[in-house]
Write an enzyme that holds these catalytic residues in place. Structure first.
Site, PDB file in Angstrom:
ATOM      1  CG  ASP A  62      51.967  69.008  47.107  1.00  0.00           C
ATOM      2  OD1 ASP A  62      53.123  68.922  47.806  1.00  0.00           O
ATOM      3  OD2 ASP A  62      52.027  69.006  45.190  1.00  0.00           O
ATOM      4  CB  ALA A 116      51.051  60.134  35.960  1.00  0.00           C
ATOM      5  CG  ASN A 155      61.262  65.631  38.877  1.00  0.00           C
ATOM      6  OD1 ASN A 155      60.166  65.347  37.688  1.00  0.00           O
ATOM      7  ND2 ASN A 155      60.268  65.879  39.490  1.00  0.00           N
ATOM      8  CG  ASP A 173      52.016  86.968  47.477  1.00  0.00           C
ATOM      9  OD1 ASP A 173      52.068  87.500  48.467  1.00  0.00           O
ATOM     10  OD2 ASP A 173      53.557  86.304  47.201  1.00  0.00           O
ATOM     11  CG  HIS A 183      56.578  69.289  46.387  1.00  0.00           C
ATOM     12  ND1 HIS A 183      55.448  68.749  46.152  1.00  0.00           N
ATOM     13  CD2 HIS A 183      56.997  69.349  46.220  1.00  0.00           C
ATOM     14  CE1 HIS A 183      55.722  68.025  45.145  1.00  0.00           C
ATOM     15  NE2 HIS A 183      56.530  68.186  44.473  1.00  0.00           N
ATOM     16  CB  SER A 240      56.702  68.811  41.478  1.00  0.00           C
ATOM     17  OG  SER A 240      55.964  67.811  41.885  1.00  0.00           O
TER      18      SER A 240
END
Lengths: 442, 88
Positions: free
Chosen positions: A187, A332, A317, A196, A219, A390
């Site tokens: 990505d 994909a 999308n 975190d 992203h 995504s």
């Protein structure tokens, strides 16, 4: 192995009600031989990719891309026909199909709670057998999209402890955490300063000339958060699926969000070299109706799967339902890459989510939570909500890591089969939109 | 391939897949590809692919004809929406 429903078999989670039907998992190269063995038994599954509205609704189904068939025959008979499941034969496993629940639940009871039996009793009308799911899977290919858009009304979602997405894929209920499993997210990189992730095992590499793996877009940080974010983030809710997975952050998209096939292939090569079991790619380029998949990406994905690295990618999308549905994006749309669609918290299809339209591998394989998804974002913002396939993709990748931890034999396309057979059927939706259904943690 | 229709008067980034029987010799193949006009070849051994650039369509044809080449595609570009977009 064979699970006759009395034992805990090759894990599709808890053994609950079964339907009498069985799932037959084929070896990677065993679909043809396995089909022949089933044919000699008089069981001839219909290929899901060949089904249309005229398909025989009673016929068994073969998801040839996933190497899974659903058949209505006793397991002893199946075993006899196949010479028994084995590591070397065409049939890897035979297991009973679970009863699944329809999505219509009482307003205060969300679907994932209903399936778990928590948060209230089971309503009388949501128990249905897999047979119903099969009818939907076969019947809805090519059916109008209108029914698919209408999910049950969303109730108030309690995200104080965990995101709705983690609840929907049942990451909370799993005893697996992705420990020991390497997950590559190809990505825009990752925010290495995000608190975190302090103390996590994280490798990074940039394939973008002149740019470090540090995420200058956001992203990548969001996707990595979903796939493998912390068990105990600084502030709730928890948003990561595979909390102990080893993160491989490959930057194949620039800080402005662009990347080339060459850079993506460089990232895939790196992930295979590092024995990443899951390669999550929330990226793609729109494809046109009738377009065939890239032969080179298929070549690479097939090699990756053979080496034990399963590629999971965003379906894209490009749709604007109900007015327009667009085909699954590159890459994909390759047969050996799992395409992930997006659903919302009512388990309705997201309006932007692409559909399986094109031949040659262009179908949807699985669905994941992809609307109103809360996850990590580069500091100082820290968190953000986004939507898109995504966001659905890393949910599937994280769940894949849990399955890979649960079953060391589940690698490559065997892992794909496991994801498909354990998915929650979304009976209100077309399989052209959501494939085998919503990914579920083991 | 759909991307074969792209204008080819300018240098193109290309992907070259290697046939199974040439995978063990992929580095030698990369040298042969360089001789045929593939600039700055990058060997992706696990992927079974060599990437690089060609100057024009003639070089593309030369690269395609090297023994051991399974297929050649022009590299596509993917583009995310800007970070501020809600739909990703």
């Amino acid at each position: 192995m064979v699970d006759d429903g009395r034992g805990t078999g090759m894990g599709v989670g808890q053994v609950g009600e079964t339907t009498g039907r069985h799932l037959v998992m084929f070896a990677t190269d065993g679909v043809k031989d396995g089909m022949k063995a089933l044919g000699e038994l008089g069981v001839e599954p219909v290929r899901a990719s060949a089904m249309g509205e005229d398909a025989d609704r009673e016929a068994p189904i073969l998801f040839d891309k996933l190497g899974v068939a659903v058949v209505d025959a006793p397991p002893e008979q199946l075993m006899a026909a196949a010479g028994g499941p084995s590591d070397s034969g065409p049939i890897l496993a035979i297991e009973p199909e679970r009863v699944v629940y329809a999505l219509e639940t009482e307003p205060a009871l969300r679907p994932w709670e209903a399936q778990d039996g928590v948060g209230g009793g089971r309503s009388a009308d949501y128990l249905r057998g897999y047979r119903d799911a099969v009818l939907h899977l076969t019947g809805d290919l090519g059916a109008p999209a209108a029914a698919a858009e209408a999910g049950p009304a969303a109730g108030p979602i309690d995200e104080t402890q965990t995101t709705w997405g983690l609840q929907a894929v049942k990451a909370m209920n799993s005893c697996y955490t992705g420990k020991g499993i390497r997950v590559a997210v190809l990505d825009t990189g990752f925010d290495m300063t995000h608190p975190d992730f302090a103390g996590r095992t994280l490798q990074s590499r940039s394939f973008i000339p002149g740019q470090q793996a540090q995420d200058g877009h956001g992203h990548g940080t969001h996707c990595i958060g979903t796939a493998a974010g912390s068990r105990c983030p600084a502030t709730r809710p928890r948003y990561g699926v595979a909390v102990d997975a080893e993160i491989y952050a490959g930057k194949v998209l620039s800080n402005s969000g662009s990347g080339t096939d060459s850079q993506i292939l460089g990232g895939i090569n790196w992930a295979i070299q590092n024995r990443c079991v899951v390669i999550s790619m929330s990226l793609g380029a729109p494809s046109s109706v009738g377009q065939r998949p890239s032969a080179i990406f298929e070549h690479v994905a097939s090699r990756a799967a053979s080496a034990g690295s399963l590629i999971i990618a965003a379906a894209g999308n490009d749709s604007a339902r109900p007015n327009r549905v667009s085909p699954v994006s590159h890459p994909a749309n390759c047969p050996s890459i799992l395409a992930v669609a997006a659903v919302n918290s009512s388990l309705g299809i997201a309006p932007f989510s692409n559909r399986g339209i094109n031949p040659g591998g262009g179908q949807i394989d699985l669905a994941g939570p992809g609307v109103d998804v809360y996850s990590s974002w580069p500091m100082p913002r820290r968190y953000r909500r986004l939507q898109g396939t995504s966001m659905a993709t890393p949910h599937a990748a994280g769940v894949a890591a849990l399955h890979a931890e649960a079953d060391p034999a589940a690698r490559g396309m065997a892992l794909a089969s496991r994801l498909a057979s354990s998915a929650q059927r979304l009976t209100a939706l077309a399989s052209a939109d959501v494939g085998a259904g919503l990914v579920q943690a083991p | 391939m759909p991307n074969e229709d792209l204008p080819t008067s300018e240098p193109m980034e290309v992907l070259v897949s290697v046939s199974a029987d040439h995978l063990t010799g992929i580095r030698e193949l990369a040298s042969a590809l360089r001789d045929a006009g593939l600039e700055e070849p990058q060997v992706l051994g696990e992927a079974g692919v060599v990437t690089g650039r060609v100057a024009d369509r003639r070089a593309l044809a030369a690269v395609r004809s090297v023994e051991g080449v399974q297929g050649v595609e022009v590299s596509r570009t993917v583009q995310l929406p800007p970070p501020e977009a809600d739909l990703q």
